[in-house]
Write a protein that holds these residues in place. Sequence first.
Motif, PDB file in Angstrom:
ATOM      1  N   GLY A   1     -22.461 -19.031 -32.060  1.00  0.00           N
ATOM      2  CA  GLY A   1     -22.885 -18.235 -33.206  1.00  0.00           C
ATOM      3  C   GLY A   1     -21.778 -17.398 -33.827  1.00  0.00           C
ATOM      4  N   ASP A   2     -22.183 -16.399 -34.609  1.00  0.00           N
ATOM      5  CA  ASP A   2     -21.233 -15.521 -35.293  1.00  0.00           C
ATOM      6  C   ASP A   2     -20.452 -14.702 -34.266  1.00  0.00           C
ATOM      7  OD1 ASP A   2     -20.335 -12.941 -36.685  1.00  0.00           O
ATOM      8  OD2 ASP A   2     -21.039 -14.132 -38.375  1.00  0.00           O
ATOM      9  N   LEU A   3     -19.139 -14.771 -34.331  1.00  0.00           N
ATOM     10  CA  LEU A   3     -18.283 -14.135 -33.328  1.00  0.00           C
ATOM     11  C   LEU A   3     -18.378 -12.616 -33.344  1.00  0.00           C
ATOM     12  CD1 LEU A   3     -17.220 -17.057 -33.340  1.00  0.00           C
ATOM     13  CD2 LEU A   3     -14.910 -16.145 -33.202  1.00  0.00           C
ATOM     14  N   ASN A   4     -18.840 -12.040 -34.444  1.00  0.00           N
ATOM     15  CA  ASN A   4     -18.931 -10.583 -34.552  1.00  0.00           C
ATOM     16  C   ASN A   4     -20.336 -10.055 -34.273  1.00  0.00           C
ATOM     17  OD1 ASN A   4     -16.238 -10.550 -35.326  1.00  0.00           O
ATOM     18  ND2 ASN A   4     -16.717 -10.605 -37.514  1.00  0.00           N
ATOM     19  N   GLY A   5     -21.245 -10.952 -33.902  1.00  0.00           N
ATOM     20  CA  GLY A   5     -22.615 -10.558 -33.625  1.00  0.00           C
ATOM     21  C   GLY A   5     -22.897 -10.486 -32.132  1.00  0.00           C
ATOM     22  N   ILE A   6     -24.183 -10.582 -31.768  1.00  0.00           N
ATOM     23  CA  ILE A   6     -24.588 -10.420 -30.366  1.00  0.00           C
ATOM     24  C   ILE A   6     -24.759 -11.745 -29.631  1.00  0.00           C
ATOM     25  CG2 ILE A   6     -25.728  -8.224 -30.866  1.00  0.00           C
ATOM     26  CD1 ILE A   6     -28.431  -9.766 -30.578  1.00  0.00           C
TER      27      ILE A   6
ATOM     28  N   ILE B   1     -12.838 -25.430 -27.938  1.00  0.00           N
ATOM     29  CA  ILE B   1     -12.765 -26.104 -29.240  1.00  0.00           C
ATOM     30  C   ILE B   1     -11.532 -25.653 -30.011  1.00  0.00           C
ATOM     31  CG2 ILE B   1     -14.026 -26.571 -31.387  1.00  0.00           C
ATOM     32  CD1 ILE B   1     -15.335 -27.623 -28.823  1.00  0.00           C
ATOM     33  N   TRP B   2     -11.095 -24.426 -29.767  1.00  0.00           N
ATOM     34  CA  TRP B   2      -9.871 -23.920 -30.388  1.00  0.00           C
ATOM     35  C   TRP B   2      -9.061 -23.138 -29.357  1.00  0.00           C
ATOM     36  CZ3 TRP B   2     -14.743 -22.075 -31.855  1.00  0.00           C
ATOM     37  CH2 TRP B   2     -15.043 -20.757 -31.515  1.00  0.00           C
ATOM     38  N   LYS B   3      -7.755 -23.045 -29.583  1.00  0.00           N
ATOM     39  CA  LYS B   3      -6.850 -22.356 -28.663  1.00  0.00           C
ATOM     40  C   LYS B   3      -6.328 -21.043 -29.217  1.00  0.00           C
ATOM     41  CE  LYS B   3      -5.130 -26.699 -26.626  1.00  0.00           C
ATOM     42  NZ  LYS B   3      -3.910 -27.536 -26.384  1.00  0.00           N
ATOM     43  N   GLU B   4      -6.343 -20.919 -30.538  1.00  0.00           N
ATOM     44  CA  GLU B   4      -5.743 -19.748 -31.176  1.00  0.00           C
ATOM     45  C   GLU B   4      -6.590 -18.482 -30.980  1.00  0.00           C
ATOM     46  OE1 GLU B   4      -8.073 -22.024 -34.391  1.00  0.00           O
ATOM     47  OE2 GLU B   4      -6.820 -22.486 -32.642  1.00  0.00           O
ATOM     48  N   GLU B   5      -5.920 -17.339 -31.116  1.00  0.00           N
ATOM     49  CA  GLU B   5      -6.623 -16.061 -31.099  1.00  0.00           C
ATOM     50  C   GLU B   5      -7.388 -15.912 -32.414  1.00  0.00           C
ATOM     51  OE1 GLU B   5      -6.801 -13.703 -28.849  1.00  0.00           O
ATOM     52  OE2 GLU B   5      -5.134 -14.048 -27.440  1.00  0.00           O
ATOM     53  N   VAL B   6      -8.635 -15.515 -32.327  1.00  0.00           N
ATOM     54  CA  VAL B   6      -9.446 -15.289 -33.528  1.00  0.00           C
ATOM     55  C   VAL B   6      -9.821 -13.813 -33.566  1.00  0.00           C
ATOM     56  CG1 VAL B   6     -11.542 -15.904 -34.771  1.00  0.00           C
ATOM     57  CG2 VAL B   6     -10.365 -17.639 -33.397  1.00  0.00           C
ATOM     58  N   PRO B   7      -9.539 -13.113 -34.661  1.00  0.00           N
ATOM     59  CA  PRO B   7      -9.857 -11.677 -34.717  1.00  0.00           C
ATOM     60  C   PRO B   7     -11.355 -11.422 -34.625  1.00  0.00           C
ATOM     61  CG  PRO B   7      -9.176 -12.501 -36.874  1.00  0.00           C
ATOM     62  CD  PRO B   7      -8.895 -13.594 -35.903  1.00  0.00           C
ATOM     63  N   ILE B   8     -11.726 -10.512 -33.744  1.00  0.00           N
ATOM     64  CA  ILE B   8     -13.126 -10.119 -33.568  1.00  0.00           C
ATOM     65  C   ILE B   8     -13.309  -8.725 -34.159  1.00  0.00           C
ATOM     66  CG2 ILE B   8     -15.004  -9.758 -31.931  1.00  0.00           C
ATOM     67  CD1 ILE B   8     -13.923 -12.623 -31.925  1.00  0.00           C
ATOM     68  N   GLU B   9     -14.268  -8.581 -35.052  1.00  0.00           N
ATOM     69  CA  GLU B   9     -14.594  -7.283 -35.644  1.00  0.00           C
ATOM     70  C   GLU B   9     -16.094  -7.067 -35.476  1.00  0.00           C
ATOM     71  OE1 GLU B   9     -12.436  -6.233 -39.412  1.00  0.00           O
ATOM     72  OE2 GLU B   9     -12.066  -8.396 -39.423  1.00  0.00           O
TER      73      GLU B   9
ATOM     74  N   ILE C   1     -13.836 -15.455 -41.454  1.00  0.00           N
ATOM     75  CA  ILE C   1     -13.280 -16.180 -40.312  1.00  0.00           C
ATOM     76  C   ILE C   1     -14.307 -16.307 -39.179  1.00  0.00           C
ATOM     77  CG2 ILE C   1     -12.248 -14.193 -39.094  1.00  0.00           C
ATOM     78  CD1 ILE C   1      -9.784 -16.117 -38.650  1.00  0.00           C
ATOM     79  N   ALA C   2     -15.167 -15.305 -39.021  1.00  0.00           N
ATOM     80  CA  ALA C   2     -16.220 -15.395 -38.002  1.00  0.00           C
ATOM     81  C   ALA C   2     -17.181 -16.531 -38.340  1.00  0.00           C
ATOM     82  CB  ALA C   2     -16.971 -14.074 -37.884  1.00  0.00           C
ATOM     83  N   GLY C   3     -17.470 -16.685 -39.626  1.00  0.00           N
ATOM     84  CA  GLY C   3     -18.327 -17.777 -40.066  1.00  0.00           C
ATOM     85  C   GLY C   3     -17.681 -19.133 -39.858  1.00  0.00           C
ATOM     86  N   GLU C   4     -16.376 -19.211 -40.115  1.00  0.00           N
ATOM     87  CA  GLU C   4     -15.654 -20.478 -39.945  1.00  0.00           C
ATOM     88  C   GLU C   4     -15.694 -20.950 -38.487  1.00  0.00           C
ATOM     89  OE1 GLU C   4     -11.739 -19.737 -41.356  1.00  0.00           O
ATOM     90  OE2 GLU C   4     -12.297 -19.730 -43.487  1.00  0.00           O
ATOM     91  N   TYR C   5     -15.522 -20.025 -37.565  1.00  0.00           N
ATOM     92  CA  TYR C   5     -15.483 -20.415 -36.157  1.00  0.00           C
ATOM     93  C   TYR C   5     -16.887 -20.610 -35.577  1.00  0.00           C
ATOM     94  CZ  TYR C   5     -10.465 -20.255 -35.902  1.00  0.00           C
ATOM     95  OH  TYR C   5      -9.120 -20.543 -36.095  1.00  0.00           O
ATOM     96  N   ALA C   6     -17.866 -19.942 -36.160  1.00  0.00           N
ATOM     97  CA  ALA C   6     -19.253 -20.237 -35.783  1.00  0.00           C
ATOM     98  C   ALA C   6     -19.582 -21.676 -36.140  1.00  0.00           C
ATOM     99  CB  ALA C   6     -20.207 -19.281 -36.491  1.00  0.00           C
ATOM    100  N   LEU C   7     -19.083 -22.137 -37.285  1.00  0.00           N
ATOM    101  CA  LEU C   7     -19.318 -23.510 -37.710  1.00  0.00           C
ATOM    102  C   LEU C   7     -18.582 -24.497 -36.812  1.00  0.00           C
ATOM    103  CD1 LEU C   7     -20.532 -25.573 -39.601  1.00  0.00           C
ATOM    104  CD2 LEU C   7     -18.650 -25.167 -41.202  1.00  0.00           C
ATOM    105  N   LYS C   8     -17.347 -24.160 -36.407  1.00  0.00           N
ATOM    106  CA  LYS C   8     -16.608 -25.043 -35.498  1.00  0.00           C
ATOM    107  C   LYS C   8     -17.404 -25.257 -34.207  1.00  0.00           C
ATOM    108  CE  LYS C   8     -11.895 -23.740 -36.956  1.00  0.00           C
ATOM    109  NZ  LYS C   8     -11.368 -25.073 -37.321  1.00  0.00           N
TER     110      LYS C   8
END
Length: 344
Positions: free
Chosen positions: A14-19, A80-88, A95-102
């Motif tokens: 899901g959304d990386l910035n949610g619960i 699915i990904w190796k890079e650091e993704v910013p969490i807010e 970007i949170a939406g993009e990685y939720a889709l991945k």
Amino acid sequence: MEKKEKIVVGISIGDLNGIGIEVILKTFEDKRMLDFCTPVLFGSTKTVSYHKKQLNSEVNIHGIMSINQLTHGKVNLLNIWKEEVPIEFGKSTKIAGEYALKSLEAATQCLKDQTIDLLLTAPINKENIQSEEFAFAGHTEYLESKLKGESLMILMSDSLRVGLITGHIPVSEVANHINHQLIEQKVNLMHKSLVEDFGISKPKIAVLGLNPHCGDKGVIGKEDDEIVRPSIAQIKETGKLVFGPYAADGFFGSDTYQQFDGILAMYHDQGLAPFKAISFGNGVNFTAGLSEVRCSPDHGTAYEIAGKNKANETSFKEALFSGIEIFKKRSEYKKLVRNRLAVK
């Protein structure tokens, strides 16, 4: 992959910035959960570790690079990904939406390939996930585009199953969508799911009216008399136990809903508002009608409490148990049908 011993539950984070990740971690803090299934999260050990640190979670995560490396008895995480993704935490970001889709795309592909048995989806933000790849109103519509079958959204708890005749559309457009073909389609989907996914041989289905008081004989709208009632009468002739239309306010207020195995509401809030008033926190969203099983909790991203260790995992846990039970019931039904055909 090891020899399959348990039902494999794929989980999109899901959304990386949610619960979403929080309720996933809290669900598997109880190691006994691994007696019921083998979970595999679709995401990144870096992302999940960030959440673990924020929440002081001690859940042991087993990172894998291929679904073939899945190990029973552990909480697997397919990277699915190796890079650091910013969490807010608590913020809606692109970007949170993009990685939720991945995460969702990878999990859905494994569902199609049947390398996982069922899909459990953590909440997404329907706005920030929009893109060329995801131009849908939600999970239900996305999965319908990827899997076989026609979808029916069912919100369910121990005592209540509410399906929607129209889904994520504006209220101003609901009446224009209501017709005999749609009502018949959704009744058939509900009936099929109750038989195959819940093991109810002769399900009783209630249909709610479109207008207040079912139109009061045309005083508050003609759709109930001209479309809904004739549709129900015609469906009854096929032998299905379908009843209505019922005025939604009295139907739920008088506990009439307890007399039925399934209920079909005409539009989203007509069914989901009373459902959540009765069952919120214990409810499950099940996408019926598709070739594979998908469930989710009955809540959203809950940005207001994200990262604060306040999220309640009960609905997510119920979604997990419901998905497992539905998968088992559907498998039993398929086996029963095959045996019947073999005897013939």
